[in-house]
Every structure is written in structure tokens, then in C-alpha cells.
Design a protein around this motif. Structure first.
Motif, PDB file in Angstrom:
ATOM      1  N   HIS A  40       0.802  -1.215   0.000  1.00 21.40           N
ATOM      2  CA  HIS A  40       0.000   0.000   0.000  1.00 21.40           C
ATOM      3  C   HIS A  40       0.838   1.270   0.000  1.00 21.40           C
ATOM      4  CE1 HIS A  40      -3.602  -2.266   1.916  1.00 21.40           C
ATOM      5  NE2 HIS A  40      -3.346  -2.637   0.691  1.00 21.40           N
ATOM      6  N   LEU A  41       0.388   2.233  -0.785  1.00 26.44           N
ATOM      7  CA  LEU A  41       1.029   3.533  -0.870  1.00 26.44           C
ATOM      8  C   LEU A  41      -0.084   4.587  -0.905  1.00 26.44           C
ATOM      9  CD1 LEU A  41       3.878   4.688  -1.110  1.00 26.44           C
ATOM     10  CD2 LEU A  41       3.673   4.487  -3.568  1.00 26.44           C
ATOM     11  N   PRO A  42      -0.256   5.356   0.179  1.00 29.79           N
ATOM     12  CA  PRO A  42      -1.347   6.336   0.219  1.00 29.79           C
ATOM     13  C   PRO A  42      -1.105   7.504  -0.729  1.00 29.79           C
ATOM     14  CG  PRO A  42       0.020   6.521   2.185  1.00 29.79           C
ATOM     15  CD  PRO A  42       0.529   5.347   1.406  1.00 29.79           C
ATOM     16  N   VAL A  43      -2.194   7.966  -1.354  1.00 27.69           N
ATOM     17  CA  VAL A  43      -2.139   9.071  -2.305  1.00 27.69           C
ATOM     18  C   VAL A  43      -3.321   9.990  -2.028  1.00 27.69           C
ATOM     19  CG1 VAL A  43      -2.241   9.698  -4.756  1.00 27.69           C
ATOM     20  CG2 VAL A  43      -1.087   7.593  -4.071  1.00 27.69           C
ATOM     21  N   VAL A  44      -3.071  11.279  -2.019  1.00 31.07           N
ATOM     22  CA  VAL A  44      -4.150  12.254  -1.878  1.00 31.07           C
ATOM     23  C   VAL A  44      -4.992  12.203  -3.153  1.00 31.07           C
ATOM     24  CG1 VAL A  44      -4.656  14.723  -1.598  1.00 31.07           C
ATOM     25  CG2 VAL A  44      -2.702  13.693  -0.419  1.00 31.07           C
ATOM     26  N   LEU A  45      -6.293  12.283  -3.012  1.00 30.55           N
ATOM     27  CA  LEU A  45      -7.203  12.148  -4.148  1.00 30.55           C
ATOM     28  C   LEU A  45      -6.830  13.072  -5.312  1.00 30.55           C
ATOM     29  CD1 LEU A  45      -9.730  10.855  -5.332  1.00 30.55           C
ATOM     30  CD2 LEU A  45     -11.081  12.599  -4.173  1.00 30.55           C
ATOM     31  N   GLU A  46      -6.428  14.287  -5.015  1.00 32.25           N
ATOM     32  CA  GLU A  46      -6.074  15.247  -6.062  1.00 32.25           C
ATOM     33  C   GLU A  46      -4.828  14.816  -6.837  1.00 32.25           C
ATOM     34  OE1 GLU A  46      -6.639  16.316  -2.771  1.00 32.25           O
ATOM     35  OE2 GLU A  46      -8.738  16.658  -3.324  1.00 32.25           O
ATOM     36  N   GLN A  86      -9.412   6.008   5.417  1.00 31.64           N
ATOM     37  CA  GLN A  86      -9.299   7.303   4.755  1.00 31.64           C
ATOM     38  C   GLN A  86     -10.177   7.323   3.515  1.00 31.64           C
ATOM     39  OE1 GLN A  86      -5.034   7.564   4.214  1.00 31.64           O
ATOM     40  NE2 GLN A  86      -4.901   8.878   6.008  1.00 31.64           N
ATOM     41  N   PRO A  87     -11.490   7.434   3.705  1.00 35.32           N
ATOM     42  CA  PRO A  87     -12.398   7.336   2.562  1.00 35.32           C
ATOM     43  C   PRO A  87     -12.362   8.528   1.610  1.00 35.32           C
ATOM     44  CG  PRO A  87     -13.619   7.824   4.554  1.00 35.32           C
ATOM     45  CD  PRO A  87     -12.207   7.551   4.968  1.00 35.32           C
ATOM     46  N   ASP A  88     -11.516   9.516   1.900  1.00 32.14           N
ATOM     47  CA  ASP A  88     -11.358  10.626   0.964  1.00 32.14           C
ATOM     48  C   ASP A  88     -10.007  10.568   0.268  1.00 32.14           C
ATOM     49  OD1 ASP A  88      -9.920  11.173   3.243  1.00 32.14           O
ATOM     50  OD2 ASP A  88     -10.435  13.297   3.310  1.00 32.14           O
ATOM     51  N   GLY A  89      -9.343   9.417   0.349  1.00 34.26           N
ATOM     52  CA  GLY A  89      -8.041   9.232  -0.285  1.00 34.26           C
ATOM     53  C   GLY A  89      -8.005   7.954  -1.084  1.00 34.26           C
ATOM     54  N   ILE A  90      -6.869   7.712  -1.689  1.00 38.81           N
ATOM     55  CA  ILE A  90      -6.665   6.527  -2.519  1.00 38.81           C
ATOM     56  C   ILE A  90      -5.412   5.829  -2.003  1.00 38.81           C
ATOM     57  CG2 ILE A  90      -5.952   5.809  -4.842  1.00 38.81           C
ATOM     58  CD1 ILE A  90      -8.781   6.546  -4.819  1.00 38.81           C
ATOM     59  N   THR A  91      -5.394   4.533  -2.122  1.00 40.44           N
ATOM     60  CA  THR A  91      -4.185   3.778  -1.846  1.00 40.44           C
ATOM     61  C   THR A  91      -3.869   2.981  -3.096  1.00 40.44           C
ATOM     62  OG1 THR A  91      -4.605   3.636   0.514  1.00 40.44           O
ATOM     63  CG2 THR A  91      -3.152   1.986  -0.424  1.00 40.44           C
ATOM     64  N   VAL A  92      -2.649   3.130  -3.600  1.00 44.28           N
ATOM     65  CA  VAL A  92      -2.255   2.384  -4.790  1.00 44.28           C
ATOM     66  C   VAL A  92      -1.358   1.225  -4.371  1.00 44.28           C
ATOM     67  CG1 VAL A  92      -2.420   4.401  -6.294  1.00 44.28           C
ATOM     68  CG2 VAL A  92      -0.217   3.804  -5.309  1.00 44.28           C
ATOM     69  N   ASN A  93      -1.348   0.197  -5.185  1.00 44.00           N
ATOM     70  CA  ASN A  93      -0.476  -0.946  -4.966  1.00 44.00           C
ATOM     71  C   ASN A  93       0.872  -0.601  -5.587  1.00 44.00           C
ATOM     72  OD1 ASN A  93       0.827  -3.393  -4.810  1.00 44.00           O
ATOM     73  ND2 ASN A  93      -0.805  -4.570  -5.771  1.00 44.00           N
ATOM     74  N   ALA A  94       1.889  -0.408  -4.764  1.00 43.70           N
ATOM     75  CA  ALA A  94       3.210  -0.012  -5.258  1.00 43.70           C
ATOM     76  C   ALA A  94       3.762  -1.012  -6.265  1.00 43.70           C
ATOM     77  CB  ALA A  94       4.179   0.157  -4.092  1.00 43.70           C
TER      78      ALA A  94
END
Length: 150
Positions: A40-46, A86-94
């Protein structure tokens, strides 16, 4: 330090672009993520943009209505999702990012000696991330899909 990266699923039908900080790499220990080998790698929605694959995504909600896990319906890859915490963010698979050597990534489930769940409880107790009222993963995913090309 944020880096602009692109990535996608194994078959290439789902592609995304994200500004990521590889120093924030973590690993979830839920059964889906462990079986799928997700880092997991957290990313701000924007800082996230779905480039391709809007119609190839299948979503799964783990009975909470909050998290939205997305899978490519063709290859089954779990390239990104909206986390419950964090339902206002995204998590990408690194492991889905281009030019990343997945096997060389050595993530840890511990943060400063604390297990991930304990670290999350501590962050919330200290007034850390609190989602806006009524916000859930379905709303965030809809925002991403609405601005994505067909």
C-alpha cells in the motif's frame, strides 16, 4: 518527496497516474492484500488520475460500505482502492507502479516499533485523519470514475 508515477494492472487495461511518496510504503495484513501481494502507498485524491480502464473495474465492499476495493475484471489485479480509514483518499499498490522492482521492496508492517493497527489507532486518538461526515469510499470512487476517460 513526491514522484509522478504511472501504473496499472497486469493485463494493461487499467492505468493510473499518481504523485506518490515511496517513503510512505506500508503493507496491509488483511487476507485479500496478503494473498494478492499488495504493498500500500497512500495518495491524496487530487494526486490520482485514472487514465484507462474505467469500464474494466470491478468493485468490492467488505460489508462496511466505506472501503471500495477495485479489481481489474480481466486479470484480477488490485491496483488501487479507497481505504476504510481514509475514505477521501486513494491507496495504490506499489507493485503496480511502472519501473518499480516489486521483489526488491522490503515493506514492514511496523511503524516506529508499532503494528499498523496500533499506529492507526494512535493517529486517530491524536486527532489524526478524520473523514468528512457522510464521506465514504463509494463517493470517492465515483469522483475518480466521473473524471476518468471511458
Amino acid at each position: 518527496m513526491l514522484e509522478q508515477r504511472e501504473g496499472g494492472c497486469h493485463c494493461g487495461r487499467v492505468r493510473f497516474r499518481a504523485r506518490v511518496d515511496l517513503d510512505l510504503l506500508s503493507q496491509c495484513n488483511c487476507t485479500v492484500c496478503t494473498k494478492k501481494g499488495i504493498l500500500h502507498l497512500p495518495v491524496v485524491l487530487e494526486n490520482f488520475e485514472l487514465l484507462r480502464g474505467k469500464n474494466s473495474l470491478t468493485t468490492y465492499t467488505f460489508g462496511t460500505g466505506v472501503a471500495q476495493h477495485t479489481f481489474c475484471s480481466h486479470c484480477g489485479m488490485h491496483a488501487f482502492y479507497v481505504p476504510r480509514s481514509q475514505p477521501d483518499g486513494i491507496t495504490v499498490n506499489a507493485r503496480c507502479l511502472d519501473d518499480i522492482d516489486g521483489p526488491s521492496l522490503k515493506p514492514t508492517r511496523f511503524f516506529d516499533g508499532r503494528h499498523w493497527e496500533e499506529a492507526q489507532r494512535k493517529r486517530i486518538a491524536e486527532g489524526g485523519h478524520i473523514a468528512a461526515a457522510g464521506l465514504n469510499g463509494a463517493v470517492t470512487l465515483k469522483r475518480i470514475l466521473d473524471r476518468a476517460p471511458e
